[in-house]
Scaffold this motif. Structure first.
Motif, PDB file in Angstrom:
ATOM      1  N   ASP A  82       0.778  -1.322   0.183  1.00 25.05           N
ATOM      2  CA  ASP A  82      -0.135  -0.145  -0.050  1.00 25.05           C
ATOM      3  C   ASP A  82       1.103   1.105  -0.005  1.00 25.05           C
ATOM      4  OD1 ASP A  82       1.211  -0.454   2.615  1.00 25.05           O
ATOM      5  OD2 ASP A  82      -0.772   0.385   3.708  1.00 25.05           O
ATOM      6  N   SER A  83       2.093   1.107  -0.163  1.00 22.61           N
ATOM      7  CA  SER A  83       3.048   2.442  -0.047  1.00 22.61           C
ATOM      8  C   SER A  83       2.934   3.365  -1.198  1.00 22.61           C
ATOM      9  CB  SER A  83       4.367   1.730  -0.290  1.00 22.61           C
ATOM     10  OG  SER A  83       4.624   1.346  -1.762  1.00 22.61           O
ATOM     11  N   GLU A  84       2.094   3.085  -2.366  1.00 27.70           N
ATOM     12  CA  GLU A  84       1.734   4.067  -3.033  1.00 27.70           C
ATOM     13  C   GLU A  84       0.310   4.682  -3.065  1.00 27.70           C
ATOM     14  OE1 GLU A  84       2.452   2.695  -6.923  1.00 27.70           O
ATOM     15  OE2 GLU A  84       4.526   2.385  -6.714  1.00 27.70           O
ATOM     16  N   LYS A  85      -0.387   4.188  -1.797  1.00 26.50           N
ATOM     17  CA  LYS A  85      -2.027   4.634  -1.829  1.00 26.50           C
ATOM     18  C   LYS A  85      -1.729   5.690  -1.029  1.00 26.50           C
ATOM     19  CE  LYS A  85      -4.548   0.447  -2.070  1.00 26.50           C
ATOM     20  NZ  LYS A  85      -5.812  -0.279  -1.799  1.00 26.50           N
ATOM     21  N   ASP A  86      -2.596   6.791  -1.504  1.00 25.67           N
ATOM     22  CA  ASP A  86      -2.895   8.297  -0.952  1.00 25.67           C
ATOM     23  C   ASP A  86      -3.644   7.883   0.459  1.00 25.67           C
ATOM     24  OD1 ASP A  86      -2.899  10.841  -0.397  1.00 25.67           O
ATOM     25  OD2 ASP A  86      -3.937  11.452  -1.909  1.00 25.67           O
ATOM     26  N   LYS A  87      -3.350   8.260   1.454  1.00 23.55           N
ATOM     27  CA  LYS A  87      -4.061   8.139   2.692  1.00 23.55           C
ATOM     28  C   LYS A  87      -4.176   9.552   3.459  1.00 23.55           C
ATOM     29  CE  LYS A  87      -1.904   3.659   3.734  1.00 23.55           C
ATOM     30  NZ  LYS A  87      -0.543   3.856   3.125  1.00 23.55           N
ATOM     31  N   THR A  88      -3.825  10.704   2.592  1.00 22.94           N
ATOM     32  CA  THR A  88      -3.902  11.752   2.959  1.00 22.94           C
ATOM     33  C   THR A  88      -5.080  12.706   2.705  1.00 22.94           C
ATOM     34  OG1 THR A  88      -2.822  12.907   1.116  1.00 22.94           O
ATOM     35  CG2 THR A  88      -1.458  12.051   2.794  1.00 22.94           C
ATOM     36  N   THR A  89      -5.946  12.159   2.043  1.00 18.17           N
ATOM     37  CA  THR A  89      -7.079  13.044   1.522  1.00 18.17           C
ATOM     38  C   THR A  89      -8.431  12.518   2.230  1.00 18.17           C
ATOM     39  OG1 THR A  89      -7.404  11.310  -0.133  1.00 18.17           O
ATOM     40  CG2 THR A  89      -6.259  12.969  -0.602  1.00 18.17           C
ATOM     41  N   PHE A  90      -8.320  11.809   3.368  1.00 20.88           N
ATOM     42  CA  PHE A  90      -9.586  11.447   4.165  1.00 20.88           C
ATOM     43  C   PHE A  90     -10.120  12.642   4.955  1.00 20.88           C
ATOM     44  CE2 PHE A  90      -6.967   7.508   3.607  1.00 20.88           C
ATOM     45  CZ  PHE A  90      -7.810   7.001   2.898  1.00 20.88           C
ATOM     46  N   ARG A  91     -11.577  12.624   4.883  1.00 19.87           N
ATOM     47  CA  ARG A  91     -12.093  13.925   5.717  1.00 19.87           C
ATOM     48  C   ARG A  91     -12.249  13.232   7.331  1.00 19.87           C
ATOM     49  NH1 ARG A  91     -17.273  11.836   6.495  1.00 19.87           N
ATOM     50  NH2 ARG A  91     -17.948  10.006   4.890  1.00 19.87           N
ATOM     51  N   GLN A  92     -12.575  14.233   8.220  1.00 19.05           N
ATOM     52  CA  GLN A  92     -12.933  14.088   9.401  1.00 19.05           C
ATOM     53  C   GLN A  92     -13.825  12.746   9.914  1.00 19.05           C
ATOM     54  OE1 GLN A  92     -10.521  15.335  11.741  1.00 19.05           O
ATOM     55  NE2 GLN A  92      -9.483  15.621   9.675  1.00 19.05           N
ATOM     56  N   TYR A  93     -13.577  11.900  10.734  1.00 18.52           N
ATOM     57  CA  TYR A  93     -14.345  10.799  11.178  1.00 18.52           C
ATOM     58  C   TYR A  93     -15.624  11.422  11.486  1.00 18.52           C
ATOM     59  CZ  TYR A  93     -13.488  10.081  15.923  1.00 18.52           C
ATOM     60  OH  TYR A  93     -13.457  10.123  17.303  1.00 18.52           O
ATOM     61  N   GLU A  94     -15.472  12.303  12.165  1.00 22.10           N
ATOM     62  CA  GLU A  94     -17.035  12.899  12.817  1.00 22.10           C
ATOM     63  C   GLU A  94     -18.013  13.286  11.853  1.00 22.10           C
ATOM     64  OE1 GLU A  94     -18.148  12.652  15.848  1.00 22.10           O
ATOM     65  OE2 GLU A  94     -16.553  12.144  17.050  1.00 22.10           O
ATOM     66  N   ASP A  95     -17.508  13.667  10.623  1.00 17.67           N
ATOM     67  CA  ASP A  95     -18.449  13.876   9.366  1.00 17.67           C
ATOM     68  C   ASP A  95     -18.953  12.460   8.903  1.00 17.67           C
ATOM     69  OD1 ASP A  95     -17.995  16.519   9.848  1.00 17.67           O
ATOM     70  OD2 ASP A  95     -16.202  16.531   8.476  1.00 17.67           O
ATOM     71  N   ALA A  96     -18.924  11.415   9.350  1.00 17.37           N
ATOM     72  CA  ALA A  96     -19.159  10.235   8.965  1.00 17.37           C
ATOM     73  C   ALA A  96     -20.733  10.326   8.698  1.00 17.37           C
ATOM     74  CB  ALA A  96     -18.853   8.922   9.648  1.00 17.37           C
ATOM     75  N   CYS A  97     -21.299   9.487   7.780  1.00 14.97           N
ATOM     76  CA  CYS A  97     -22.918   9.425   7.725  1.00 14.97           C
ATOM     77  C   CYS A  97     -23.621   9.096   8.883  1.00 14.97           C
ATOM     78  CB  CYS A  97     -23.125   8.821   6.374  1.00 14.97           C
ATOM     79  SG  CYS A  97     -23.058   6.764   6.757  1.00 14.97           S
ATOM     80  N   ASP A  98     -24.855   9.503   8.688  1.00  8.01           N
ATOM     81  CA  ASP A  98     -25.718   8.873  10.080  1.00  8.01           C
ATOM     82  C   ASP A  98     -25.868   7.529  10.052  1.00  8.01           C
ATOM     83  OD1 ASP A  98     -25.832  11.629  10.591  1.00  8.01           O
ATOM     84  OD2 ASP A  98     -27.945  11.961   9.596  1.00  8.01           O
ATOM     85  N   ARG A  99     -25.900   6.909   9.067  1.00  8.24           N
ATOM     86  CA  ARG A  99     -26.076   5.345   9.099  1.00  8.24           C
ATOM     87  C   ARG A  99     -25.134   4.797  10.177  1.00  8.24           C
ATOM     88  NH1 ARG A  99     -27.162   3.969   3.831  1.00  8.24           N
ATOM     89  NH2 ARG A  99     -24.827   4.394   3.092  1.00  8.24           N
ATOM     90  N   VAL A 100     -23.730   5.217  10.217  1.00  7.31           N
ATOM     91  CA  VAL A 100     -22.753   4.518  10.817  1.00  7.31           C
ATOM     92  C   VAL A 100     -23.080   5.147  12.140  1.00  7.31           C
ATOM     93  CG1 VAL A 100     -20.331   4.624  11.404  1.00  7.31           C
ATOM     94  CG2 VAL A 100     -20.992   4.569   9.056  1.00  7.31           C
ATOM     95  N   LYS A 101     -23.414   6.204  12.612  1.00 10.87           N
ATOM     96  CA  LYS A 101     -23.579   6.748  13.954  1.00 10.87           C
ATOM     97  C   LYS A 101     -24.834   6.045  14.253  1.00 10.87           C
ATOM     98  CE  LYS A 101     -21.752  11.480  13.253  1.00 10.87           C
ATOM     99  NZ  LYS A 101     -21.904  12.728  13.064  1.00 10.87           N
ATOM    100  N   ASN A 102     -25.785   5.824  13.707  1.00  6.37           N
ATOM    101  CA  ASN A 102     -27.069   5.027  14.123  1.00  6.37           C
ATOM    102  C   ASN A 102     -26.863   3.685  14.281  1.00  6.37           C
ATOM    103  OD1 ASN A 102     -28.615   7.643  13.800  1.00  6.37           O
ATOM    104  ND2 ASN A 102     -29.353   6.990  11.587  1.00  6.37           N
ATOM    105  N   PHE A 103     -25.982   3.143  13.433  1.00 11.73           N
ATOM    106  CA  PHE A 103     -25.507   1.787  13.887  1.00 11.73           C
ATOM    107  C   PHE A 103     -24.879   1.582  15.102  1.00 11.73           C
ATOM    108  CE2 PHE A 103     -21.586  -0.961  13.933  1.00 11.73           C
ATOM    109  CZ  PHE A 103     -22.238  -2.078  13.827  1.00 11.73           C
ATOM    110  N   TYR A 104     -23.982   2.532  15.455  1.00 13.19           N
ATOM    111  CA  TYR A 104     -23.210   2.287  16.734  1.00 13.19           C
ATOM    112  C   TYR A 104     -24.295   2.494  17.734  1.00 13.19           C
ATOM    113  CZ  TYR A 104     -18.782   1.598  14.883  1.00 13.19           C
ATOM    114  OH  TYR A 104     -17.566   0.599  14.221  1.00 13.19           O
ATOM    115  N   ALA A 105     -25.087   3.588  17.637  1.00 11.09           N
ATOM    116  CA  ALA A 105     -26.025   3.734  18.465  1.00 11.09           C
ATOM    117  C   ALA A 105     -26.633   2.302  19.267  1.00 11.09           C
ATOM    118  CB  ALA A 105     -27.124   4.893  18.440  1.00 11.09           C
ATOM    119  N   GLU A 106     -27.006   1.517  18.229  1.00 12.45           N
ATOM    120  CA  GLU A 106     -27.815   0.403  18.482  1.00 12.45           C
ATOM    121  C   GLU A 106     -26.844  -0.667  19.198  1.00 12.45           C
ATOM    122  OE1 GLU A 106     -30.786  -2.947  16.200  1.00 12.45           O
ATOM    123  OE2 GLU A 106     -29.526  -1.615  14.822  1.00 12.45           O
ATOM    124  N   GLN A 107     -25.929  -0.798  18.321  1.00  9.20           N
ATOM    125  CA  GLN A 107     -24.892  -1.786  18.854  1.00  9.20           C
ATOM    126  C   GLN A 107     -24.370  -1.544  20.451  1.00  9.20           C
ATOM    127  OE1 GLN A 107     -20.526  -1.165  18.653  1.00  9.20           O
ATOM    128  NE2 GLN A 107     -20.208  -3.297  17.511  1.00  9.20           N
TER     129      GLN A 107
END
Length: 309
Positions: A48-73
């Motif tokens: 993975d040395s050539e993969k760009d890992k610098t362009t990801f947004r902040q995880y708190e902006d993750a979609c509501d589906r993920v937040k709702n999943f963790y609320a249930e879990q």
């Protein structure tokens, strides 16, 4: 096999898997975002040395589906549930099949709903294993990569939803760590109001070792117990399976007070495994027939014959 995969069963499982595939990939994305935010991701992997890992947004902006999943879990993964589900799985065999048959069955879970890649579950397993093979990792680690998500067969075995199959895992039976993603959602968990459980150690002793704690139930905890009983994978391989979703521990530093000396060695193994799980996904398919003989050799070496699931 104990289970009968009828068209009706297959359609039901695919309906469940449509949602499971989406949330599973989005959970992976959130974990990548978290690693980037903390600047914590370091790896000696080469693939993975050539993969760009610098362009990801902040995880708190993750979609509501993920937040709702963790609320249930977080609301439903109680100590009582975890004790009950383990007894249920220990007392019953749900299927008998080889590892390769399990991989093919798992592939039934995939459809076109996956937002990140057009390949199936078997492709993710092969891509993970092939990345390790490319980097010259030992054969047992390659095989661990090949099987690490087979616990998602829980979808065939009466999973109640997504919350008891995927997601970051954590310790139940003690205070919920603030290092767990979205920790505020644990207020809906009945254990949160039990003062005997909500201490740092809860039902455990300091330094008891992670072998002696209960992790929230899901595909990795389930497969760990299957492989512990029925494979000859080394301890490090078993740890890679059990802890690969245990991000509060291996990335955030939680639960150190419960660790023993051996757990520090297992932590190194899990950190070596993690990038292959997160970063090996792509739309470039592995030609199954070209690699099947090789991986069948590894399967027959470490987990031969029929496995009880």
């Amino acid at each position: 096999m104990v289970i009968a995969v009828t068209p009706e069963v297959t359609q039901h499982v695919k309906d469940v898997a449509t949602k499971l595939d989406v949330i599973s990939d989005e959970i992976d994305e959130v974990n990548i975002l978290k690693l980037k935010e903390r600047d914590a991701f370091t790896s000696e992997s080469k693939f993975d040395s050539e993969k760009d890992k610098t362009t990801f947004r902040q995880y708190e902006d993750a979609c509501d589906r993920v937040k709702n999943f963790y609320a249930e879990q977080h609301a439903k993964q109680t100590l009582e549930y975890n004790l009950r589900i383990r007894k249920q799985f220990q007392d019953n065999v749900r299927a008998r099949m080889t590892v390769w048959e399990a991989m093919e069955l798992l592939n039934e879970l995939v459809d076109e709903s996956d937002p990140d890649t057009s390949v199936g579950q078997i492709e993710h397993l092969l891509q993970t294993a092939e990345a390790m093979r490319k980097d010259g990792k030992p054969d047992w680690m390659q095989l661990t990569g090949l099987v690490h998500d087979l616990g998602k067969l829980l979808c065939f075995f009466g999973a109640e939803g997504q919350w008891d199959v995927v997601g970051d895992t954590f310790v139940v039976g003690c205070k919920f760590s603030d290092k767990i993603i979205y920790p505020e959602t644990f207020k809906a968990n009945p254990d949160y109001n039990d003062p005997k459980l909500m201490t740092e150690n809860g039902i455990y002793e300091p330094g008891c070792g992670l072998d002696n704690v209960l992790l929230s139930w899901g595909h990795d905890e389930y497969l760990y117990h299957i492989m512990k009983r029925q494979s000859t994978l080394p301890r490090e391989g078993l740890s890679m399976i059990r802890y690969h979703s245990f991000y509060p521990w291996h990335r955030e530093g939680a639960y150190r007070h419960l660790m023993n000396d051996d757990d520090h060695k297992q932590l190194e193994a899990v950190l070596a495994f993690n990038p292959y799980d997160l970063y090996s996904k792509s739309d470039a398919p592995v030609k199954v027939e070209e690699v099947k003989e090789y991986y069948m050799g590894l399967i027959n070496k470490y987990m031969p014959g029929v496995i009880e699931w």
